[in-house]
Design a protein around this motif. Structure first.
Motif, PDB file in Angstrom:
ATOM      1  N   PHE A   1       0.842  -1.187   0.000  1.00 17.42           N
ATOM      2  CA  PHE A   1       0.000   0.000   0.000  1.00 17.42           C
ATOM      3  C   PHE A   1       0.883   1.245   0.000  1.00 17.42           C
ATOM      4  CE2 PHE A   1      -2.624  -3.302   2.004  1.00 17.42           C
ATOM      5  CZ  PHE A   1      -3.766  -3.218   1.210  1.00 17.42           C
ATOM      6  N   ARG A   2       0.269   2.409  -0.183  1.00 13.25           N
ATOM      7  CA  ARG A   2       1.030   3.640  -0.287  1.00 13.25           C
ATOM      8  C   ARG A   2       1.501   4.169   1.070  1.00 13.25           C
ATOM      9  NH1 ARG A   2       1.330   6.484  -4.788  1.00 13.25           N
ATOM     10  NH2 ARG A   2       1.557   8.430  -3.602  1.00 13.25           N
ATOM     11  N   SER A   3       0.842   3.748   2.138  1.00 14.35           N
ATOM     12  CA  SER A   3       1.214   4.259   3.457  1.00 14.35           C
ATOM     13  C   SER A   3       0.911   3.207   4.514  1.00 14.35           C
ATOM     14  CB  SER A   3       0.462   5.549   3.777  1.00 14.35           C
ATOM     15  OG  SER A   3      -0.919   5.282   3.969  1.00 14.35           O
ATOM     16  N   VAL A   4       1.562   3.358   5.678  1.00  9.99           N
ATOM     17  CA  VAL A   4       1.292   2.457   6.795  1.00  9.99           C
ATOM     18  C   VAL A   4      -0.146   2.605   7.285  1.00  9.99           C
ATOM     19  CG1 VAL A   4       1.908   1.880   9.169  1.00  9.99           C
ATOM     20  CG2 VAL A   4       3.710   2.316   7.489  1.00  9.99           C
ATOM     21  N   PRO A   5      -0.658   3.831   7.483  1.00 11.23           N
ATOM     22  CA  PRO A   5      -2.059   3.944   7.911  1.00 11.23           C
ATOM     23  C   PRO A   5      -3.032   3.237   6.976  1.00 11.23           C
ATOM     24  CG  PRO A   5      -0.945   6.042   8.194  1.00 11.23           C
ATOM     25  CD  PRO A   5       0.011   5.151   7.460  1.00 11.23           C
ATOM     26  N   GLN A   6      -2.747   3.279   5.670  1.00 10.64           N
ATOM     27  CA  GLN A   6      -3.636   2.597   4.728  1.00 10.64           C
ATOM     28  C   GLN A   6      -3.595   1.085   4.947  1.00 10.64           C
ATOM     29  OE1 GLN A   6      -2.717   3.075   0.570  1.00 10.64           O
ATOM     30  NE2 GLN A   6      -4.660   2.214  -0.102  1.00 10.64           N
ATOM     31  N   SER A   7      -2.404   0.541   5.181  1.00  5.38           N
ATOM     32  CA  SER A   7      -2.302  -0.910   5.397  1.00  5.38           C
ATOM     33  C   SER A   7      -3.045  -1.320   6.659  1.00  5.38           C
ATOM     34  CB  SER A   7      -0.839  -1.345   5.459  1.00  5.38           C
ATOM     35  OG  SER A   7      -0.221  -0.927   6.663  1.00  5.38           O
ATOM     36  N   VAL A   8      -2.979  -0.488   7.708  1.00 11.13           N
ATOM     37  CA  VAL A   8      -3.698  -0.797   8.939  1.00 11.13           C
ATOM     38  C   VAL A   8      -5.205  -0.693   8.718  1.00 11.13           C
ATOM     39  CG1 VAL A   8      -4.101  -0.065  11.323  1.00 11.13           C
ATOM     40  CG2 VAL A   8      -1.764  -0.075  10.397  1.00 11.13           C
ATOM     41  N   THR A   9      -5.634   0.332   7.979  1.00 15.76           N
ATOM     42  CA  THR A   9      -7.054   0.493   7.665  1.00 15.76           C
ATOM     43  C   THR A   9      -7.598  -0.723   6.928  1.00 15.76           C
ATOM     44  OG1 THR A   9      -6.891   2.900   7.595  1.00 15.76           O
ATOM     45  CG2 THR A   9      -8.729   1.902   6.409  1.00 15.76           C
ATOM     46  N   GLU A  10      -6.796  -1.290   6.038  1.00 15.81           N
ATOM     47  CA  GLU A  10      -7.239  -2.462   5.283  1.00 15.81           C
ATOM     48  C   GLU A  10      -7.391  -3.680   6.186  1.00 15.81           C
ATOM     49  OE1 GLU A  10      -8.063  -2.470   1.787  1.00 15.81           O
ATOM     50  OE2 GLU A  10      -8.114  -0.394   2.468  1.00 15.81           O
ATOM     51  N   VAL A  11      -6.555  -3.777   7.220  1.00 16.53           N
ATOM     52  CA  VAL A  11      -6.720  -4.873   8.182  1.00 16.53           C
ATOM     53  C   VAL A  11      -7.986  -4.660   9.006  1.00 16.53           C
ATOM     54  CG1 VAL A  11      -5.707  -6.053  10.177  1.00 16.53           C
ATOM     55  CG2 VAL A  11      -4.238  -5.331   8.293  1.00 16.53           C
TER      56      VAL A  11
ATOM     57  N   ALA B   1       3.180  -3.379  11.456  1.00 18.49           N
ATOM     58  CA  ALA B   1       3.250  -1.925  11.300  1.00 18.49           C
ATOM     59  C   ALA B   1       3.937  -1.307  12.503  1.00 18.49           C
ATOM     60  CB  ALA B   1       1.846  -1.333  11.140  1.00 18.49           C
ATOM     61  N   ALA B   2       4.539  -0.128  12.294  1.00 13.46           N
ATOM     62  CA  ALA B   2       5.113   0.617  13.406  1.00 13.46           C
ATOM     63  C   ALA B   2       4.058   0.828  14.476  1.00 13.46           C
ATOM     64  CB  ALA B   2       5.661   1.946  12.908  1.00 13.46           C
ATOM     65  N   ALA B   3       4.463   0.680  15.724  1.00 16.13           N
ATOM     66  CA  ALA B   3       3.505   0.673  16.829  1.00 16.13           C
ATOM     67  C   ALA B   3       2.601   1.900  16.838  1.00 16.13           C
ATOM     68  CB  ALA B   3       4.262   0.572  18.147  1.00 16.13           C
TER      69      ALA B   3
END
Length: 321
Positions: A181-191, A201-203
């Motif tokens: 994904f383009r950003s860490v927040p986006q990857s977390v949102t997808e989870v 992801a970074a804590a």
């Protein structure tokens, strides 16, 4: 001409400092961040910029150059030749980017000058709460029972979050698919949404979601448990060996940056990490503040290349992986 006359003529020359240097900085400093506003590197950069603006007497302006997993911003720093450009970046773009992509237009080892290791935070392995997994052993068992059915997100191929999961999967013989994904927040949102099952992801990007029950945290990568998630065991506590790996934030300059300026910026960056306003801002974001000298950051870069370089080569990880 008499001796006294010659001495008098020489006085103006003696009164002029032979080594006088123009004041620096004499204009605003650009601080390039290879990630979007609101990201963990951006938060650290803005805290440092605020401190440097005060002590240097010139504005330090954050310039977000997001893209390429941070390599676009790092490349811009490496190529800057104005003597007034610095950069904040993270592990991959600052250490192993050239190992991952030999065609990269910059080499973090030779084209960037370490200034200070500012701060760090552990990575947290998290899964969607609907996944019947509460620890690493259960994750291994579930993935083995469902080959090819699990996906994990990261900020991009070769990012530390990607490498953590890829190495874990390879070590256990798991068939799980990487989704960049383009950003860490986006990857977390997808989870959180359940479109991918897991991420490392970074804590700072996942603690709030873990506390709210939007994701289930199952392991942390640091040497000790996190104060913000004290019930979360580390990789080592779960029998996975030492996983003393962190999402770190470093301050860099172009390799040709004058040595005396590097020394000054390094000293001020270290002071910034002790300033009360910086401490409050970064600890609230989940950082462990470090503020080291340049050599400590240079050592970390060598250690990361030694840790992740063999993984990148063994798993044949490339930017499009």
């Amino acid at each position: 001409m008499t001796l006294n006359r010659r001495a008098a003529l020489a006085l103006p020359l003696l009164a002029t400092p032979a080594l006088a240097q123009p004041a620096w900085p004499d204009r605003p400093i650009r601080l390039i961040v290879g990630f979007p506003g609101g990201s963990t590197p951006d938060i650290a950069a803005r805290a440092v910029a605020a401190h440097l603006t005060t002590v240097l007497g010139q504005p330090v302006v954050v310039d977000n150059r997001a893209g390429g997993g941070g390599t676009i911003g790092a490349d811009a720093v490496a190529k800057a030749n104005d003597g007034h450009t610095l950069g904040v970046t993270i592990g991959g773009p600052g250490s192993i980017a050239r190992i991952l992509n030999p065609a990269l237009p910059y080499d973090p080892v030779t084209d960037l000058a370490p200034v200070s290791l500012l701060a760090r935070m552990p990575f947290v392995m998290s899964v969607n709460p609907g996944l019947p997994v509460r620890n690493l052993a259960e994750l291994v068992a579930h993935a083995r029972a469902n080959p090819g059915k699990l996906n994990y997100g990261s900020v991009g191929a070769g990012s530390t979050g990607h490498l953590i999961v890829a190495e874990f999967a390879a070590r256990h013989g798991l068939d799980i698919t990487h989704v960049p994904f383009r950003s860490v927040p986006q990857s977390v949102t997808e989870v959180v949404a359940g479109r991918v099952e897991m991420t490392a992801a970074a804590a700072g990007a996942v603690v709030a979601q873990a506390r709210a029950g939007q994701v289930r945290a199952i392991a942390a990568s640091g040497a000790a448990r996190m104060a913000t998630l004290p019930d979360l065991p580390t990789f080592a506590e779960q029998g996975e060996g030492a996983r003393d790996v962190y999402a770190w934030i470093g301050l860099f300059a172009p390799a040709a940056f004058p040595a005396e300026r590097l020394a000054r910026i390094s000293a001020e960056a270290q002071a910034a990490m002790r300033a009360p306003d910086t401490v409050r801002a970064l600890e609230a974001a989940g950082f462990e503040l470090l503020g080291t000298d340049a050599e400590a950051l240079r050592t970390l870069i060598r250690e990361e290349a030694g840790l992740w370089g063999p993984v990148v080569r063994r798993l044949n990880i490339r930017p499009e992986s």
